[in-house]
Design an enzyme around this catalytic site. Sequence first.
Site, PDB file in Angstrom:
ATOM      1  N   HIS A   5     -43.193  -8.479  97.638  1.00 54.44           N
ATOM      2  CA  HIS A   5     -43.727  -7.610  96.577  1.00 54.44           C
ATOM      3  C   HIS A   5     -44.916  -6.837  97.154  1.00 54.44           C
ATOM      4  O   HIS A   5     -46.035  -6.896  96.654  1.00 54.44           O
ATOM      5  CB  HIS A   5     -44.118  -8.422  95.349  1.00 54.44           C
ATOM      6  CG  HIS A   5     -42.954  -8.825  94.507  1.00 54.44           C
ATOM      7  ND1 HIS A   5     -42.388  -8.006  93.557  1.00 54.44           N
ATOM      8  CD2 HIS A   5     -42.216  -9.962  94.510  1.00 54.44           C
ATOM      9  CE1 HIS A   5     -41.364  -8.626  92.999  1.00 54.44           C
ATOM     10  NE2 HIS A   5     -41.231  -9.811  93.561  1.00 54.44           N
ATOM     11  N   ASN A  25     -35.990  -6.122  98.991  1.00 60.55           N
ATOM     12  CA  ASN A  25     -36.265  -5.962  97.563  1.00 60.55           C
ATOM     13  C   ASN A  25     -37.767  -6.027  97.310  1.00 60.55           C
ATOM     14  O   ASN A  25     -38.470  -6.878  97.856  1.00 60.55           O
ATOM     15  CB  ASN A  25     -35.539  -7.028  96.745  1.00 60.55           C
ATOM     16  CG  ASN A  25     -34.032  -6.939  96.906  1.00 60.55           C
ATOM     17  OD1 ASN A  25     -33.393  -7.864  97.408  1.00 60.55           O
ATOM     18  ND2 ASN A  25     -33.449  -5.831  96.497  1.00 60.55           N
ATOM     19  N   HIS A  27     -28.256  -7.488  94.703  1.00 58.85           N
ATOM     20  CA  HIS A  27     -29.536  -7.127  95.300  1.00 58.85           C
ATOM     21  C   HIS A  27     -29.387  -6.415  96.637  1.00 58.85           C
ATOM     22  O   HIS A  27     -30.268  -5.635  97.029  1.00 58.85           O
ATOM     23  CB  HIS A  27     -30.395  -8.383  95.485  1.00 58.85           C
ATOM     24  CG  HIS A  27     -30.961  -8.932  94.221  1.00 58.85           C
ATOM     25  ND1 HIS A  27     -30.222  -9.705  93.348  1.00 58.85           N
ATOM     26  CD2 HIS A  27     -32.203  -8.815  93.667  1.00 58.85           C
ATOM     27  CE1 HIS A  27     -30.977 -10.037  92.321  1.00 58.85           C
ATOM     28  NE2 HIS A  27     -32.181  -9.519  92.485  1.00 58.85           N
ATOM     29  N   ASP A  68     -32.564 -16.463  93.592  1.00 60.71           N
ATOM     30  CA  ASP A  68     -33.488 -15.750  92.705  1.00 60.71           C
ATOM     31  C   ASP A  68     -32.973 -15.796  91.268  1.00 60.71           C
ATOM     32  O   ASP A  68     -33.232 -14.894  90.466  1.00 60.71           O
ATOM     33  CB  ASP A  68     -33.691 -14.303  93.165  1.00 60.71           C
ATOM     34  CG  ASP A  68     -34.943 -13.659  92.570  1.00 60.71           C
ATOM     35  OD1 ASP A  68     -35.791 -14.396  92.049  1.00 60.71           O
ATOM     36  OD2 ASP A  68     -35.055 -12.423  92.609  1.00 60.71           O
TER      37      ASP A  68
END
Length: 401
Positions: free
Chosen positions: A196, A223, A258, A281
Amino acid sequence: MILRGTVIGALGAGASSDPVISDGVVVTEGHRISWVGPAALFSGDTPLPAPTESILLPGLIDVHCHGGAGAGFPNADAVGAGRAAAHHRAHGTTGLLASLVSAGEQDLVRQARILAGLVESGTLLGIHLEGPFLSEARCGAQDPASIVPGDPDLFDRVCDAARGTVRSMTLAPETAHFGALLAAMRRWDVVPSFGHTDADARTTAARIADATGRPVTATHLFNAMPPFHHRAPGPVGAFLAAAGRGDVVLELIADGVHLAPETVSMVFDTVGPDNIILVSDAMAAAGMADGAYELGPLEVEVSGGVARLTTSDGSQGAIAGGTARLLEVVRSAVFDSGVALPDAVAAASRTPARVIGMHSERGTLAPEFRADIVITDQQLRPRCVLVGGAPVDTEGSAWKS
């Protein structure tokens, strides 16, 4: 108990140099495995069962999972969290880290205390904190209002509430007070997982170097981070290079949603299964019908098995976790991405066990290891799951094709 079939991920008699034993035997005694090897080398007093088409795998270990069976670890009470863990266990995930998301301190402390009890009872292997020290620019399905700069004291308070059961934490390399956070993570024996993030390649590489000497992972590679560009490789370039050196292990959500199948195969071909962890996830909707769910403080709508944040204007929201179980992720890696079965299994068992420090008894079919075993058909659909040598209900009717 004597099991016979194609054995994947074994170390035993005649098995050390071959990742696949085409007609193999696994013998369990109590909670442990007592013998593994080719059927032709078995010399026990008990007659062997007939050959089967079953595939025998080590129990899978998911280090990034937010829930399932209608319950999410960021929101659920102990009963709901236990139900989510049991659902994944019945589908082959015999070891699980419960993942939280960015939230206020009160919520993080409450959930850490709840989940710590499930770790202490053996239901979970530990807790994974995904946030709150992330990049707001790359928040993905995290609540931007809950993302805060790096705060070692807050981290200590959450770990204290978790009674030492936090095993990993996702943080952005560019977050504030990174050095102090890293020192606190070392004190608590917490694996840093970078993700992130909106950092560039140089910053990411420097943070990886700061963390060398201990396991380091990259949270769901590609991602919630800038895409790779040939003049701006970003964190993806830094993570791939570090994984090639053996300095970072890369998480991949190889669920067909994803990541493109070709992306999954490229990473396996580039860095190999010892530097990859397959993760689900998964969120509360795993194993459930389409509909409305929650991921921490955010509302999620699942349609066609794909979870996305609910938006006020009806536009397509960000992908909000997965709905597949880890065995389904392995299945997608093998059948959609063309990853060799032993490699996909290693990335979902042996490698995660090593990263979280449990490789001496989990993640491999070998004598003296825990008898955590997944028995599947040729399409990797579960027939039976053993946890500590005891079978659990596989809930076969809930399997998603």
